[in-house]
Motif scaffolding. Structure first.
Motif, short mmCIF file in Angstrom:
data_model
loop_
_atom_site.label_atom_id
_atom_site.label_comp_id
_atom_site.label_asym_id
_atom_site.label_seq_id
_atom_site.Cartn_x
_atom_site.Cartn_y
_atom_site.Cartn_z
N ASP A 197 59.42 -55.59 -22.86
CA ASP A 197 59.81 -54.38 -22.15
C ASP A 197 58.69 -53.90 -21.23
OD1 ASP A 197 62.21 -54.41 -23.51
OD2 ASP A 197 61.51 -53.05 -25.09
N ILE A 218 63.52 -58.06 -19.06
CA ILE A 218 63.85 -57.11 -20.13
C ILE A 218 65.20 -57.47 -20.75
CG2 ILE A 218 64.48 -54.71 -20.62
CD1 ILE A 218 62.50 -53.87 -18.44
N THR A 224 63.26 -48.10 -22.74
CA THR A 224 63.61 -49.32 -22.01
C THR A 224 64.71 -49.05 -21.00
OG1 THR A 224 63.04 -50.61 -23.98
CG2 THR A 224 64.34 -51.70 -22.28
N PRO A 277 57.95 -49.68 -27.41
CA PRO A 277 58.42 -50.77 -26.54
C PRO A 277 57.78 -52.10 -26.91
CG PRO A 277 56.84 -49.39 -25.38
CD PRO A 277 57.13 -48.70 -26.68
#
Length: 307
Positions: free
Chosen positions: A261, A132, A90, A257
């Motif tokens: 993300d 995110i 990320t 993820p």
């Protein structure tokens, strides 16, 4: 060989993100930041005569100091701090928006034209990063904003390097910035020494890996590749870094993820691609390494520092 150099650059810079996670265990943010730069600086200093790195002019030292402070010292501290909580893959997605800050800063301070495509690309990329940062809980969000700040100081680095790239090669500028950044973090040397004495062996191996390969060898490979590919091809390949980082992080750390993300990362990369395409040649405000000046007496990227 030139394709191999480009592939090596992508893999090394992608692998830096999970290696940071490992190095933080025992070294901490401060110790890891100095230790990585110190190892890289030592390797580049030994290689400088072979790589024909010239001494910089005295008048360029303030610019070099600014490059080192932003692109090396501040970037390392912020990225390492952010990765305490943010997954490595990320973090690579968040850092990928650095060209957005380069474009905005170049428009503000270097007089570069801000087109509609650049504005749209910046909004899309920053929107992905915001998704995110805001989509995974408060504690996570705070660290995500720190990683995004690391991307911002990369943008500062890009703008500071632009005047230098008219007189030095990209590799030379990277060396100067690495050495300057190490000097700025010298007060953190005791934490690095403590980490070296007390950290688990895997953490020390990760620190050495980060300094020798992504930070030192990565810049050498990048310099070789960008000198032999078009700027569009060379810089376009760097869009693969987050994807490779996600894969390496899964294999090395077992990180998976989230859908937030993945969606935010896709938006961020799409925005950065739009910005690059809007420039025609694929350049961003962080100019490609320029050819060196004609030889002078010793007295006399596009792209941010590797993660």
């Amino acid at each position: 060989m030139k394709l191999l150099a480009l592939a090596v650059t992508v893999v090394l810079w992608a692998a830096a993100f999970p290696a940071i996670k490992v190095g933080l265990d025992g070294y901490g943010v401060a110790g890891l930041s100095f230790a990585r730069l110190a190892v890289a600086s030592a390797v580049l200093l030994l290689a400088a005569p072979i790589l024909k790195v010239r001494l910089p002019r005295a008048r360029d030292l303030p610019h070099i100091a600014a490059c080192g402070l932003a692109g090396m010292s501040a970037y390392q501290l912020l990225l390492n701090w952010g990765e305490v909580h943010v997954p490595a893959g990320t973090a690579s997605l968040l850092v990928s928006v650095a060209p957005v800050f380069s474009v905005l800063l170049a428009a503000a301070f270097l007089g570069e034209r801000l087109t509609a495509a650049k504005i749209l690309g910046s909004v899309v990329a920053l929107g992905g990063s915001t998704l995110i940062a805001a989509g995974n809980g408060l504690a996570y969000a705070d660290s995500a904003w720190v990683v995004l700040a690391a991307a911002a100081v990369q943008g500062v680095y890009h703008c500071c390097t632009k005047p230098l790239l008219g007189r030095y090669t990209g590799l030379e500028v990277a060396c100067y910035a690495m050495w300057a950044g190490t000097l700025f973090l010298l007060p953190l040397a005791p934490q690095a020494l403590h980490g070296f004495a007390a950290a688990p062996g895997e953490a020390t191996t990760a620190v050495i890996f980060l300094g020798v390969l992504p930070s030192a060898a990565g810049f050498v490979a990048w310099g070789y590749a960008v000198a032999r590919h078009s700027i569009a091809v060379a810089t376009g390949a760097l869009y693969l870094v987050p994807a490779v980082a996600l894969a390496v992080s899964f294999g090395w750390l077992g990180e998976v993820p989230t859908w937030v993300d993945a969606a935010g990362g896709a938006l961020s990369i799409a925005g950065v691609v739009l910005i690059s395409l809007s420039r025609g040649s694929g350049r961003t405000a962080a100019a490609a390494p320029a050819p060196p000046e004609p030889a002078r007496s010793p007295a006399g990227s596009r792209r941010a520092p590797a993660p």
